[in-house]
Design a protein around this motif. Structure first.
Motif, PDB file in Angstrom:
ATOM      1  N   TYR A  33     -17.094   7.719  31.024  1.00  0.00           N
ATOM      2  CA  TYR A  33     -16.791   6.646  31.984  1.00  0.00           C
ATOM      3  C   TYR A  33     -16.184   5.430  31.276  1.00  0.00           C
ATOM      4  CZ  TYR A  33     -17.125   3.331  35.807  1.00  0.00           C
ATOM      5  OH  TYR A  33     -16.829   2.382  36.760  1.00  0.00           O
ATOM      6  N   HIS A  34     -16.684   5.104  30.107  1.00  0.00           N
ATOM      7  CA  HIS A  34     -16.100   4.000  29.326  1.00  0.00           C
ATOM      8  C   HIS A  34     -14.625   4.309  29.030  1.00  0.00           C
ATOM      9  CE1 HIS A  34     -15.781   0.805  26.344  1.00  0.00           C
ATOM     10  NE2 HIS A  34     -15.251   1.705  25.521  1.00  0.00           N
ATOM     11  N   ALA A  35     -14.347   5.525  28.617  1.00  0.00           N
ATOM     12  CA  ALA A  35     -12.962   5.917  28.321  1.00  0.00           C
ATOM     13  C   ALA A  35     -12.108   5.842  29.591  1.00  0.00           C
ATOM     14  CB  ALA A  35     -12.929   7.328  27.735  1.00  0.00           C
ATOM     15  N   TRP A  36     -12.650   6.311  30.712  1.00  0.00           N
ATOM     16  CA  TRP A  36     -11.923   6.244  31.984  1.00  0.00           C
ATOM     17  C   TRP A  36     -11.553   4.792  32.303  1.00  0.00           C
ATOM     18  CZ3 TRP A  36     -10.556  10.014  35.711  1.00  0.00           C
ATOM     19  CH2 TRP A  36     -10.061   9.479  36.903  1.00  0.00           C
ATOM     20  N   CYS A  37     -12.530   3.908  32.206  1.00  0.00           N
ATOM     21  CA  CYS A  37     -12.307   2.497  32.548  1.00  0.00           C
ATOM     22  C   CYS A  37     -11.254   1.844  31.665  1.00  0.00           C
ATOM     23  CB  CYS A  37     -13.623   1.716  32.468  1.00  0.00           C
ATOM     24  SG  CYS A  37     -14.792   2.160  33.772  1.00  0.00           S
ATOM     25  N   ARG A  38     -11.094   2.325  30.454  1.00  0.00           N
ATOM     26  CA  ARG A  38     -10.116   1.763  29.522  1.00  0.00           C
ATOM     27  C   ARG A  38      -8.719   2.374  29.665  1.00  0.00           C
ATOM     28  NH1 ARG A  38     -13.347  -1.660  29.312  1.00  0.00           N
ATOM     29  NH2 ARG A  38     -14.574  -2.342  27.567  1.00  0.00           N
ATOM     30  N   LYS A  39      -8.632   3.592  30.215  1.00  0.00           N
ATOM     31  CA  LYS A  39      -7.358   4.311  30.152  1.00  0.00           C
ATOM     32  C   LYS A  39      -6.741   4.685  31.508  1.00  0.00           C
ATOM     33  CE  LYS A  39      -7.582   5.064  25.593  1.00  0.00           C
ATOM     34  NZ  LYS A  39      -6.711   5.481  24.565  1.00  0.00           N
ATOM     35  N   VAL A  40      -7.540   4.736  32.565  1.00  0.00           N
ATOM     36  CA  VAL A  40      -7.008   5.181  33.862  1.00  0.00           C
ATOM     37  C   VAL A  40      -6.920   3.976  34.794  1.00  0.00           C
ATOM     38  CG1 VAL A  40      -7.261   6.772  35.800  1.00  0.00           C
ATOM     39  CG2 VAL A  40      -8.065   7.454  33.524  1.00  0.00           C
ATOM     40  N   PRO A  41      -5.711   3.580  35.167  1.00  0.00           N
ATOM     41  CA  PRO A  41      -5.585   2.377  35.998  1.00  0.00           C
ATOM     42  C   PRO A  41      -5.959   2.625  37.457  1.00  0.00           C
ATOM     43  CG  PRO A  41      -3.429   3.338  35.646  1.00  0.00           C
ATOM     44  CD  PRO A  41      -4.409   4.153  34.818  1.00  0.00           C
ATOM     45  N   THR A  79      -5.548   4.865  44.091  1.00  0.00           N
ATOM     46  CA  THR A  79      -6.492   4.024  44.812  1.00  0.00           C
ATOM     47  C   THR A  79      -7.852   4.735  44.845  1.00  0.00           C
ATOM     48  OG1 THR A  79      -5.723   4.946  46.909  1.00  0.00           O
ATOM     49  CG2 THR A  79      -4.701   2.885  46.175  1.00  0.00           C
ATOM     50  N   CYS A  80      -8.795   4.157  45.551  1.00  0.00           N
ATOM     51  CA  CYS A  80     -10.188   4.616  45.446  1.00  0.00           C
ATOM     52  C   CYS A  80     -10.391   6.084  45.796  1.00  0.00           C
ATOM     53  CB  CYS A  80     -11.117   3.735  46.276  1.00  0.00           C
ATOM     54  SG  CYS A  80     -10.847   3.813  48.053  1.00  0.00           S
ATOM     55  N   TRP A  81      -9.804   6.573  46.867  1.00  0.00           N
ATOM     56  CA  TRP A  81     -10.068   7.953  47.269  1.00  0.00           C
ATOM     57  C   TRP A  81      -9.514   8.919  46.226  1.00  0.00           C
ATOM     58  CZ3 TRP A  81     -13.603   8.347  50.820  1.00  0.00           C
ATOM     59  CH2 TRP A  81     -13.747   7.327  51.753  1.00  0.00           C
ATOM     60  N   ALA A  82      -8.292   8.700  45.782  1.00  0.00           N
ATOM     61  CA  ALA A  82      -7.671   9.595  44.799  1.00  0.00           C
ATOM     62  C   ALA A  82      -8.361   9.495  43.442  1.00  0.00           C
ATOM     63  CB  ALA A  82      -6.190   9.273  44.670  1.00  0.00           C
ATOM     64  N   ALA A  83      -8.538   8.283  42.944  1.00  0.00           N
ATOM     65  CA  ALA A  83      -9.102   8.105  41.598  1.00  0.00           C
ATOM     66  C   ALA A  83     -10.551   8.585  41.529  1.00  0.00           C
ATOM     67  CB  ALA A  83      -8.998   6.643  41.172  1.00  0.00           C
ATOM     68  N   ASP A 130     -17.697   4.121  39.343  1.00  0.00           N
ATOM     69  CA  ASP A 130     -16.675   3.863  40.345  1.00  0.00           C
ATOM     70  C   ASP A 130     -15.320   3.650  39.666  1.00  0.00           C
ATOM     71  OD1 ASP A 130     -16.712   2.795  43.492  1.00  0.00           O
ATOM     72  OD2 ASP A 130     -15.060   2.049  42.267  1.00  0.00           O
ATOM     73  N   ALA A 131     -14.333   4.416  40.111  1.00  0.00           N
ATOM     74  CA  ALA A 131     -12.998   4.365  39.515  1.00  0.00           C
ATOM     75  C   ALA A 131     -12.167   3.191  40.030  1.00  0.00           C
ATOM     76  CB  ALA A 131     -12.257   5.675  39.780  1.00  0.00           C
TER      77      ALA A 131
END
Length: 186
Positions: A33-41, A79-83, A130-131
């Protein structure tokens, strides 16, 4: 929700900078999740292109494979649904017990649910990842242990009231705090 191929999961983890497959435990969840938050906009780039083209097909990123192939190629998020759909699919592919949730970003009174999110169960505890809020660390959803959550500066508070969870946070695009209410999971 589509299942991700092992090859795609490997490519995604590689781009996230997660070199070893995370174990489906709290440490592994924190890592991915940390990696996601840093790399996936969190963005609406592909959605805007789709809508402006008057395309009547499904929104881009609705399918997790499509989301990740676009992210790998162009670096676009969603956006939220896709991510959150893609995040949930990735976590499941990595062996986590992840499930989609439906929430409401309360930006006006009496709104219907308008937000997708993800809950992960580990050792009989539920964690929010949460993405869209991108809170960097999983948030423990346990009213008895709420004070143990490490929250980033943009998340004001997390609380449980009348059977529902609320996350109060400050997005970059607004001056006012937004409250996210988790309406149901599954």
């Amino acid at each position: 929700m589509s299942e991700l191929s092992p090859q795609l999961v490997e490519r995604v983890c590689q781009k996230l900078g997660v070199t070893n497959k995370p174990e489906p435990n709290l440490s592994g969840l924190k890592s991915i999740y940390h990696a996601w938050c840093r790399k996936v906009p969190f963005d609406n780039i592909r959605k805007l292109i789709h809508v402006n083209a008057n395309d009547s097909s499904s929104l881009p990123g609705t399918d997790a494979t499509d989301f990740f192939e676009s992210w790998l190629k162009w670096g676009s998020g969603g956006t939220c649904w896709a991510a959150n759909g893609a995040l949930c699919a990735l976590l499941k592919a990595l062996g986590f017990t992840a499930i989609r949730g439906v929430a409401t970003m309360i930006v006006a009174p009496d709104l219907p649910p308008n937000h997708g999110t993800v809950i992960v169960s580990i050792d009989e505890n539920n964690y929010l990842v949460d993405a869209s809020i991108l809170h960097d660390k999983p948030i423990l959803l346990d009213p008895e242990k709420i004070e143990t959550n490490e929250l980033p500066p943009w998340v004001e508070k997390v609380y449980f009231d009348d059977g529902q969870w609320f996350i109060c946070w400050n997005p970059l695009h607004r001056h006012e705090e937004i409250t996210c209410r988790i309406d149901y999971v599954g």
